[in-house]
Write a protein that holds these residues in place. Structure first.
Motif, mmCIF file in Angstrom:
data_model
loop_
_atom_site.group_PDB
_atom_site.id
_atom_site.type_symbol
_atom_site.label_atom_id
_atom_site.label_comp_id
_atom_site.label_asym_id
_atom_site.label_seq_id
_atom_site.Cartn_x
_atom_site.Cartn_y
_atom_site.Cartn_z
ATOM 1 N N GLY A 178 78.905 52.519 174.078
ATOM 2 C CA GLY A 178 79.817 51.229 173.668
ATOM 3 C C GLY A 178 79.094 50.081 174.454
ATOM 4 N N THR A 179 78.448 50.522 175.510
ATOM 5 C CA THR A 179 77.935 49.192 176.417
ATOM 6 C C THR A 179 76.684 48.534 175.657
ATOM 7 N N THR A 180 76.174 49.117 174.724
ATOM 8 C CA THR A 180 74.941 48.809 173.662
ATOM 9 C C THR A 180 75.091 48.610 172.609
ATOM 10 N N PHE A 181 76.168 49.194 172.137
ATOM 11 C CA PHE A 181 76.477 48.861 170.647
ATOM 12 C C PHE A 181 77.908 49.080 170.303
ATOM 13 N N GLY A 182 78.234 48.352 169.161
ATOM 14 C CA GLY A 182 79.702 48.377 168.511
ATOM 15 C C GLY A 182 79.570 48.545 167.109
ATOM 16 N N TRP A 183 80.455 49.540 167.014
ATOM 17 C CA TRP A 183 80.575 49.931 165.397
ATOM 18 C C TRP A 183 81.619 48.830 164.478
ATOM 19 N N ALA A 184 81.274 48.366 163.531
ATOM 20 C CA ALA A 184 82.010 47.617 162.414
ATOM 21 C C ALA A 184 83.333 48.413 162.153
ATOM 22 N N PRO A 185 84.409 47.817 162.091
ATOM 23 C CA PRO A 185 85.701 48.351 161.768
ATOM 24 C C PRO A 185 85.396 49.178 160.293
ATOM 25 N N ALA A 186 86.382 50.363 160.104
ATOM 26 C CA ALA A 186 86.479 50.987 158.913
ATOM 27 C C ALA A 186 86.550 50.010 157.812
ATOM 28 N N ALA A 187 87.181 48.991 157.587
ATOM 29 C CA ALA A 187 87.767 48.366 156.308
ATOM 30 C C ALA A 187 86.474 47.656 155.904
ATOM 31 N N THR A 188 85.386 47.458 156.880
ATOM 32 C CA THR A 188 84.315 46.489 156.407
ATOM 33 C C THR A 188 83.183 47.325 155.938
ATOM 34 N N GLY A 189 83.137 48.668 156.177
ATOM 35 C CA GLY A 189 81.973 49.220 155.556
ATOM 36 C C GLY A 189 81.194 49.856 156.771
ATOM 37 N N VAL A 190 80.021 50.578 156.686
ATOM 38 C CA VAL A 190 79.320 51.443 157.694
ATOM 39 C C VAL A 190 78.408 50.263 158.261
#
Length: 252
Positions: A178-190
Motif C-alpha cells: 500500500g505504500t507504493t500502490f493503491g487499488w481503485a474501489p470495486a465500484a469503479t472497475g479494475v
C-alpha cells in the motif's frame, strides 16, 4: 436468467487507463518533517471524502513511535488524533490488498530473490584487470581482491509486480503493501495507481495498459477516494517537507 442479468448489471465496468482524464495535482496540506516526524506509512480517505488520515512511524533505538493525524481536505488543517479512525482501517484493508477489490483473482505477484552485493568496490585495473598473473605488479594484491570478495553479502529482495510492472522493491526489510500502490474501489472497475522506480504516479488497468499522471514526481502512498473520483498522495517537496496532494480522475 434474472439472476444472471442482476450479476452482469452489478459487474464493474471495464477501465481504460489510457483514456482516463486526470487534472493537475492540487496541494491540500503541507507536511513539515520537523513537526510530523517519521516516515509516512498509511494514507486513507474518509467515505465522504472530507478527511484524509495519515500515519507516521518514527524509528528510534528504543523502538518505534507512531503518530496519527487527520487532514481536512477543504481547509488543509491537520490535527493529531489518538489513533486511526474506524473508516481508515476499513479503507486500508481493500486499498492495500493483494487482489483488486473489483476482481480478487487479479492479483499482485510477490517476487522473492537473493542477490550478492559488495559493500565496497572490487579493486580493478592494471594487469589483473587484463587477466595478468602478477597482481602485485599492478599495485593490487591478491589479499585486496580476496578482501573485497569477502565483503560480498547476500541481500534478500522482495518485489511486487503486476502485469510485468514493478510496484515496489524492498531490500532486507519487511514489505509494506500500500505504500507504493493503491487499488481503485470495486465500484469503479479494475484499476490501480502506483509509483514507479522514478517516483512517477502511474495508472494501470486490467489489460496492463497504463499512463503517467503529469505534474507528479517523487510521490508515495497513492490512494483513490471511495467513489474513484480522486487520488490523494504525498509528494516530496524538500528534504524534510511533503505535500498532501490530490488529483481528480474522470472518464471521457
Amino acid at each position: 436468467m434474472l439472476l444472471l442479468w442482476m450479476m452482469l448489471s452489478q459487474a464493474p465496468q471495464a477501465v481504460d487507463a489510457t483514456a482516463l482524464e486526470v487534472t493537475a495535482p492540487t496541494a491540500v496540506a503541507q507536511i513539515d518533517g520537523g513537526k510530523w516526524k517519521g516516515e509516512a506509512r498509511q494514507l486513507a480517505w474518509s467515505p465522504d471524502r472530507k478527511e484524509i488520515y495519515l500515519q507516521f512511524v518514527e524509528t528510534r533505538r528504543n523502538g518505534q513511535t507512531v503518530t496519527h493525524a487527520v487532514a481536512t481536505v477543504a481547509t488543509g488543517a491537520m490535527k493529531k488524533v489518538d489513533g486511526p479512525p474506524a473508516w481508515a482501517n476499513a479503507y486500508w484493508t481493500w486499498k492495500s490488498g493483494r487482489g483488486a477489490p473489483a476482481k480478487p483473482t487479479f492479483q499482485i505477484a510477490v517476487d522473492q530473490r537473493t542477490e550478492a552485493v559488495t559493500s565496497t568496490a572490487t579493486p580493478m585495473g592494471g594487469d589483473l584487470a587484463r587477466g595478468g598473473a602478477d597482481p602485485g605488479a599492478s599495485g593490487i594484491s591478491v589479499e585486496e581482491v580476496a578482501g573485497a570478495h569477502n565483503q560480498r553479502q547476500a541481500v534478500q529482495i522482495f518485489e511486487l509486480r503486476l502485469k510485468g510492472e514493478s510496484l515496489g522493491t524492498w531490500k532486507n526489510e519487511a514489505v509494506v503493501p500500500g505504500t507504493t500502490f493503491g487499488w481503485a474501489p470495486a465500484a469503479t472497475g479494475v484499476a490501480i495507481a502506483y509509483v514507479n522506480a522514478k517516483g512517477d504516479l502511474m495508472l494501470m488497468d486490467e489489460r496492463g495498459e497504463k499512463r503517467q499522471v503529469d505534474g507528479v514526481a517523487d510521490a508515495s502512498l497513492p490512494a483513490w477516494s471511495d467513489d474513484g473520483s480522486q487520488i490523494a498522495m504525498l509528494v516530496r517537496t524538500g528534504r524534510r517537507t511533503q505535500s498532501l496532494s490530490v488529483v481528480s480522475v474522470s472518464t471521457p
